[in-house]
Design a protein around this motif. Structure first.
Motif, PDB file in Angstrom:
ATOM      1  N   LEU B 149       2.087   5.002   2.807  1.00 20.10           N
ATOM      2  CA  LEU B 149       3.487   4.873   2.397  1.00 20.10           C
ATOM      3  C   LEU B 149       3.584   4.264   1.007  1.00 20.10           C
ATOM      4  N   PHE B 150       2.685   3.291   0.729  1.00 21.06           N
ATOM      5  CA  PHE B 150       2.701   2.681  -0.604  1.00 21.06           C
ATOM      6  C   PHE B 150       2.442   3.738  -1.662  1.00 21.06           C
ATOM      7  N   TRP B 151       1.409   4.544  -1.477  1.00 18.96           N
ATOM      8  CA  TRP B 151       1.092   5.565  -2.495  1.00 18.96           C
ATOM      9  C   TRP B 151       2.221   6.563  -2.614  1.00 18.96           C
ATOM     10  N   GLY B 154       5.931   4.137  -3.004  1.00 22.82           N
ATOM     11  CA  GLY B 154       5.883   3.131  -4.061  1.00 22.82           C
ATOM     12  C   GLY B 154       5.320   3.622  -5.370  1.00 22.82           C
ATOM     13  N   VAL B 155       4.478   4.649  -5.335  1.00 24.26           N
ATOM     14  CA  VAL B 155       3.846   5.085  -6.582  1.00 24.26           C
ATOM     15  C   VAL B 155       4.288   6.490  -6.986  1.00 24.26           C
ATOM     16  N   LEU B 156       4.085   7.472  -6.082  1.00 23.54           N
ATOM     17  CA  LEU B 156       4.281   8.852  -6.513  1.00 23.54           C
ATOM     18  C   LEU B 156       5.753   9.231  -6.619  1.00 23.54           C
ATOM     19  N   ALA B 273      -0.809  11.730  -1.890  1.00 23.67           N
ATOM     20  CA  ALA B 273      -0.738  10.423  -1.242  1.00 23.67           C
ATOM     21  C   ALA B 273      -1.681  10.375  -0.049  1.00 23.67           C
ATOM     22  N   LEU B 274      -1.686  11.462   0.727  1.00 20.77           N
ATOM     23  CA  LEU B 274      -2.512  11.505   1.923  1.00 20.77           C
ATOM     24  C   LEU B 274      -3.990  11.429   1.566  1.00 20.77           C
TER      25      LEU B 274
END
Lengths: 382, 402
Positions: B149-151, B154-156, B273-274
């Protein structure tokens, strides 16, 4: 002979009478300078690696520090301050919401009940975890049988004048811990039975145990949770409903039991055959042999493995949000979407806090398992 | 004499010492197993009966006929053709292929990262080993879902919009909140086949060459640069195939318009992300496996190699790693299975994998039993196949003891 030892000869001093004290090693072989030279700059590629490594570390540490401290927003009534500052964490959000992270939507007036359960949990867990405290059996029985009932009564309410609180209102860290602890406590006896079943000489028992263990180990937890939330109601008589949280608990328990069984089987295999034979020679039956001779030794050996299962279960509890249970992670997420606070940094601040919480729990568990491992000195086993 | 007289009265006392049939372990075993079998059959038949009557009450359909119904939902990524009027069966196939794609990339990157981190943790260089240790201790104590979830969130998702894309290579690679856009090269005519043929030929030639080199070294002691020659073969033959089939290819660069990018190949952010989260998370466990594998080779082996005059590289390549692999491979396959199973977390960020597509199908068609049975079939099938291959490998590579 007398000449050599006589004072006059010795004064000539060509032969030492005692050994000279060794010189200290050269300054560049000991001390911090030598350490730096040996461990950081021993060769040219090593030096390059060190410099690259240091720059990566500085970059990452600076990233975290600048986000969490240097550029963070520390005060503010709502998300406006955070929306202006997109470089740093939004700490007032955490200040407003941290109680929600812990208790979820549990009614504010009733939160003392959660605290009571937490206190009972800590009071029973700490002596259980300390090897020097006596009375492990009573303690473990209290932890496994009395604590869940106490927690259920206290959290659910409905008697002793405590207003009932439906599980839909349980949330946050409370639910994460409820799922993790119930999962471990309920899967341990099931896992023991399955481990014994898999080592049994009775073919049908063994077959069922193997099928059970391999089935649950072969499927992802998410599909298990989907199964618990979609299939379980289908297999119950019409009109009979099971609480959503209980369904998830059943799924998690059945899933963890399979992993627990494999851990315990490892312990059983490590017990020498002589122990079984000794017990049989004394004329003890199967169950008493297991309960009094084999299991006490086997379980002690696999404490690190059980703690590792606890760690992965604790992390896996975050998946229950997929079947709509508000655990710590999903509480953090849904709080961050609150329109008053929503900003690009709010959600990352929430993730940071959630990650730290999970880290504290899991890291302390892994340290504890290493401590037990050292204490039991099972390091030579692989 | 007295002893024998005391022990002897078996015949007279046998009435009292008679073993009752319920104390016979064999009969007990039969009864216990019978009860178990009965209980399992009872539980299952009750469950099936209840489920049947429940389904009848709710007029739910049964069987796998629904797979031919029209799906009617869109999927963000499809490796095979997925038209608007595709069936549920087609959608599930797309989901399965997406799971396989994530698993392959996750396994590949996690293996590379894990080996690097595992070796780095054993490095004499203090900075490198500390970084590896901090990486392992941090990442393995935070749930995979949170990292994912962060990637993703929060990032992508906070990357700039397409018109302000990052351009790591100006004009051809774009990174924005809609994903990563890279140029696509497609081969036309016979060129694609030529390259494929060259590649297969190169791999076959490299294998034969390396066998020959080993045999020659065993016979004469002369060494042959098998690695470099093999690499050259694998690289050169496809290029030759490319040239002699006419070098027909087209490139498709992503083009920036006012609001969006068109053309090129798009890697969706869910996939990134995955793969990123799976790689970082599984890399930790692989690092620990690699570390323990290398530590399991006794130091005497390295000392013996040095005494024989092998270099550090040769020691590692010819003596330490082959022995470490025996310890590394079984838990490594376990981690590969974990990647496959953990890829099901995709459902949380909306990557159309098997579980995500299955969940949508389940909600639309209401056929929970069939969808969940399909999931179990795929995941269990993968697990059982891998376990069987693993057992075969272990038997083949077990240490031969005297």
């Amino acid at each position: 002979m007398t000449d050599i030892t006589s004072p006059s000869t010795r004064s000539l001093g060509f032969v030492r009478a005692e050994l000279v004290k060794p010189l200290p090693p050269p300054a560049n072989l000991v001390g911090p300078v030598a350490w730096i030279r040996k461990r950081l700059f021993s060769t040219l590629p090593d030096t390059i690696l060190t410099l690259v490594g240091i720059s990566i570390a500085v970059f990452l540490i600076w990233g975290v520090v600048s986000f969490a401290i240097v550029h963070a927003t520390w005060t503010g009534e709502d998300g406006d301050a955070c929306r202006k500052n997109l470089d740093g964490a939004c700490w007032p959000f955490i200040g407003t919401y941290w109680k929600t992270f812990v208790y979820g939507r549990y009614p504010i007036a009733e939160r003392w009940r959660v605290n009571c359960v937490a206190a009972a949990f800590v009071l029973l867990l700490v002596p259980l975890a300390m090897p020097s405290v006596k009375g492990k059996l009573v303690n473990a029985l209290l932890f496994i049988f009395v604590l869940p009932i106490f927690a259920y009564v206290m959290l659910g309410g409905g008697i002793f004048g405590m207003p009932p609180v439906e599980t839909a209102y349980w949330g946050g860290l409370t639910v994460t811990l409820v799922i993790a602890v119930t999962g471990i406590v309920a899967s341990l006896p099931l896992g023991i039975l399955l481990a014994l079943g898999r080592r049994s000489k009775l073919p049908i028992i063994k077959l069922f145990s193997v099928i059970y263990i391999e089935f649950w180990r072969g499927v992802p937890l998410i599909t298990v949770l989907f199964m618990a939330s979609n299939l379980l109601p289908l297999f119950l008589p019409d009109g009979m409903t099971v609480d959503k949280l209980v369904r998830a608990l059943i799924g998690v328990t059945l899933f963890t039991a399979a992993y627990m069984a494999e851990t315990i089987r490892g312990g059983l295999q490590a017990i020498p055959k002589g122990q079984y034979e000794g017990a049989m020679a004394l004329g003890i039956g199967y169950w008493r042999m297991m309960a009094l001779v084999v299991m006490p030794q086997a379980l002690k050996l696999v404490i690190p493995g059980i703690v590792n299962s606890c760690i992965s279960l604790f992390k896996d509890t975050s998946l229950v949000q997929i079947v709509g249970i508000l655990d710590l992670l999903s509480t953090v997420q849904s709080s961050a979407t609150d329109a008053r606070w929503a900003s690009p940094t709010t959600v990352n601040t929430g993730y940071l806090v959630a990650a730290l919480t999970y880290f504290v729990f899991c890291f302390s568990m892994s340290r504890y398992s290493q401590f037990v491992e050292r204490r039991l000195n099972t390091g030579h086993k692989r | 004499m007295t002893i024998t007289t005391e022990v002897s009265p078996q015949s007279s006392d046998s009435q009292g010492d008679k073993i009752f049939w319920w104390n016979d372990p064999r009969i007990r075993g039969f009864i216990l197993q019978g009860a178990m079998l009965l209980a399992v059959v009872l539980v299952f038949s009750t469950a099936i009966y209840t489920a049947n009557s429940n389904l009848d009450n709710h007029h739910n359909a049964r069987g796998f006929g629904f797979l031919d119904n029209r799906a009617g939902f869109d999927l963000a990524q499809a490796l095979v053709d997925y038209p608007k009027d595709a069936t549920y069966g087609r959608a599930l196939l797309v989901g399965f292929l997406n799971t396989a794609l994530v698993a392959v990339f996750g396994i590949l990157f996690a293996t590379i990262l894990g080996f690097i981190a595992g070796i780095a943790r054993l490095s004499k260089n203090a900075v490198i080993s500390t970084i590896a240790m901090v990486y392992v201790e941090t990442v393995r104590n935070v749930p995979l879902l949170l990292q994912m979830l962060f990637w993703y969130v929060g990032v992508l998702q906070v990357l700039p919009a397409p018109r302000n894309s990052f351009q790591p290579i100006t004009g051809s690679v774009f990174l924005n909140n809609r994903g990563l856009f890279i140029p696509q090269v497609s081969f036309t005519g016979m060129t694609g086949w030529g390259i494929l043929f060259g590649l297969v030929l190169g791999i076959v030639a490299a294998v034969i060459m390396s066998k020959w080199a080993t045999a020659r070294q065993l016979r004469t002691g002369a060494q042959f640069p098998a690695f470099w020659v093999g690499l050259a073969l694998i690289l050169a033959l496809p290029i030759i195939g490319f040239v002699i089939t006419g070098a027909n290819y087209t490139t498709n660069f992503p083009i920036k318009s006012t609001f969006n990018l068109s053309g090129g190949m798009r890697v969706i952010p869910e996939f990134m992300a995955l793969v990123l989260a799976l790689t970082l998370y599984t890399g930790v466990f692989i690092a620990e496996i690699v570390r323990s594998g290398i530590l399991s080779v006794s130091y005497g082996q390295s000392e013996a190699c040095h005494a024989l005059g092998l270099t550090n590289g040769q020691t590692l390549r010819l003596v330490v790693i082959p022995q470490a692999m025996r310890v590394i491979i079984p838990p490594l396959t376990n981690q590969y299975l974990n990647v496959t199973k953990n890829s099901s977390l995709a459902v949380a960020i909306g990557y159309p994998d098997l579980v995500y597509v299955g969940g949508t199908v389940l909600n639309q068609s209401g056929q929970a039993i069939e969808v969940i049975a399909l999931w179990m079939l795929v995941y269990l099938g993968t697990s059982v196949t891998t376990a069987t291959l693993m057992n075969w490998y272990n038997q083949r590579n077990a240490i031969v003891e005297r």
